[in-house]
Design an enzyme around this catalytic site. Structure first.
Site, PDB file in Angstrom:
ATOM      1  CG  ASN A  10     -27.829  48.124  47.327  1.00 16.63           C
ATOM      2  OD1 ASN A  10     -28.755  48.597  47.978  1.00 16.63           O
ATOM      3  ND2 ASN A  10     -26.563  48.364  47.616  1.00 16.63           N
ATOM      4  CG  ASP A 150     -26.681  46.214  55.130  1.00 15.18           C
ATOM      5  OD1 ASP A 150     -26.262  45.309  54.392  1.00 15.18           O
ATOM      6  OD2 ASP A 150     -26.512  47.422  54.896  1.00 15.18           O
ATOM      7  CG  HIS A 210     -18.279  49.600  55.533  1.00 11.97           C
ATOM      8  ND1 HIS A 210     -18.263  48.717  54.471  1.00 11.97           N
ATOM      9  CD2 HIS A 210     -18.977  50.687  55.115  1.00 11.97           C
ATOM     10  CE1 HIS A 210     -18.937  49.263  53.456  1.00 11.97           C
ATOM     11  NE2 HIS A 210     -19.370  50.467  53.831  1.00 11.97           N
ATOM     12  CG  ASN A 213     -21.895  59.608  52.033  1.00 11.08           C
ATOM     13  OD1 ASN A 213     -21.198  60.560  52.387  1.00 11.08           O
ATOM     14  ND2 ASN A 213     -23.186  59.733  51.819  1.00 11.08           N
ATOM     15  N   GLY A 214     -21.329  56.441  54.577  1.00 13.17           N
ATOM     16  CA  GLY A 214     -21.713  55.987  55.911  1.00 13.17           C
ATOM     17  C   GLY A 214     -20.551  55.181  56.452  1.00 13.17           C
ATOM     18  N   GLY A 335     -12.135  53.756  53.558  1.00 14.11           N
ATOM     19  CA  GLY A 335     -11.210  52.797  54.168  1.00 14.11           C
ATOM     20  C   GLY A 335     -10.227  52.203  53.180  1.00 14.11           C
ATOM     21  CG  ASN A 337     -10.013  54.164  47.383  1.00 12.57           C
ATOM     22  OD1 ASN A 337      -9.225  53.473  46.747  1.00 12.57           O
ATOM     23  ND2 ASN A 337     -11.325  53.989  47.313  1.00 12.57           N
TER      24      ASN A 337
END
Length: 400
Positions: A10, A150, A210, A213-214, A335, A337
């Site tokens: 990634n 994605d 989802h 950070n994004g 989402g 935590n």
């Protein structure tokens, strides 16, 4: 069943996440992160056999040096693992309209990723470097590289979801439409939700959130994406760590005309200085916002705007469910935590029959999945995402 080891790559603009995963059982043999590319402190951290290690890559190092290190240092310590690699899976942020599913990398695929660079200017060039370096480093797997997009899961959106109300020629001639992102994650948690609910995926109606950070929300009807909150780029939609999400487009003209900001400055403002960072003026970290919600005005302000926007998206997507919503699913770093985010958001959705169970909600954190609503409530779940596993499974399936 024999193991199918896949190297998952990634490549971000300044980092590279990697893992060797057994696609048959999900076991992770090696995982790591190379980061701070192009900087003096470029480094790599990895986990193998449960032990953590770290090394400097050298000042200014980037993807090429990182992959060299993975091959010649990390995998050299594990020759048996290296010999068993059957495929390489690459996460690709944007595939445009060309790719509706994962594909084996060919010259044509590489060209398609290049063609989508305008929509993912930071990510797609990095993915292309990752593919080129992998082909160089693993010549024996040249025809076993797989691109996992994605955007692919969102290609089932109907026209009314993906079109903007702009001149139609902008879509026809220039591909300007909604594409979405995080599709691999939304697909994975949809699959897992179907298992929890003991339902075939093609009968599943869920709204998946989802949040990292994004962040993005996706409406999944009969197992397929019918709408999603990110747009042409990952800037649209929710409040994010440093991204504004939805705003009145005329704000951009105002910033330019009345405040004298350049297009580049506005781009930086909306993508890197907004979201939670902009609202708190301190940090993009949701943990700060959660920890200080009761005592600091900046944290409360950011949390309230974040949850208000999220609840509005979930509420609006219920209109696309044909009268049946099986569950809302939370995933991603926030989402999975941030129990407070889930509670404040679902509290706004009482009209839809959501009632949070405080104890269950607090228990479903730090990698634990579970139901977070009361037995009498409409169902909300936490399901930790595993995009790497989807990439490994797709790579193994396509190269079998």
């Amino acid at each position: 069943m024999s193991s199918k080891l896949v190297l998952v790559l990634n490549c971000g603009s300044s980092s590279l996440k990697f893992a060797i995963i057994d696609a048959t059982n999900g076991e992770e043999h090696i995982s790591g992160l190379a980061e701070c590319f192009h900087l003096p402190e470029a480094r790599i951290k990895w986990k193998v056999d449960g032990g953590k290690q770290e090394a400097a890559l050298g000042a200014g190092a980037a993807h090429s040096e990182a992959l060299n290190f993975i091959v010649n240092t990390i995998l050299a310590q594990k020759p048996a693992l290296s010999a068993q690699l059957t495929a390489i899976g690459h996460r690709i942020v944007h595939g445009g309209e060309k790719f509706t599913s994962s594909v084996i990398v060919t010259d044509d695929v590489i060209q398609g990723i290049k063609d989508s660079i305008p929509f993912a200017p930071l990510h797609n060039p990095a993915h292309l470097i990752g593919i080129a370096e992998a082909l160089k480093s693993f010549p024996n797997l040249a025809d076993k590289n797989v691109a996992v997009f994605d955007t692919a899961f969102h290609q089932t959106m109907p026209e009314e979801s993906y079109l903007y109300a702009l001149p139609y020629s902008l879509y026809k001639d220039h591909g300007i439409r909604r594409y979405g992102a995080h599709g691999t994650s939304h697909f994975y948690v949809s699959q897992e939700a179907a298992k929890v609910l003991n339902k075939p995926l093609e009968e599943l109606n869920v709204i998946t959130c989802h949040l990292g950070n994004g962040g993005s929300v996706t409406a999944v009807r009969n197992g397929k994406c019918v709408d999603t909150s990110m747009g042409l780029t990952p800037l649209e939609g929710l409040v994010m760590g440093t991204r504004s999400g939805d705003l009145d487009p005329a704000i951009i003209f105002h910033l330019h005309d009345a405040m004298g900001m350049s297009v580049d400055q506005i781009n930086t403002l909306l993508t890197k200085e907004s979201g939670l960072l902009g609202l708190t003026e301190v940090t993009s970290d949701c943990r700060y916002v959660e920890d200080n919600y009761a005592t600091k005005a900046d944290a409360k302000r950011a949390m309230d705007v974040f949850c208000h926007r999220l609840a509005k998206y979930i509420g609006s997507y219920t209109a696309l469910m044909d009268g049946r919503l099986d569950a809302v699913v939370f995933t991603g770093g926030i989402g999975e935590n941030a129990a407070m985010v889930r509670e404040l958001t679902l509290d706004k959705l009482g009209l839809l029959g959501f009632e949070i169970d405080h104890e269950r909600n607090m228990a479903a954190r730090f990698g634990k999945s579970g139901t977070i609503t009361k037995d009498s409530s409409r169902l909300a779940l936490v399901i930790p995402t595993n995009e790497e596993l989807v990439i490994a499974q797709d790579a193994a399936r396509l190269t079998a």
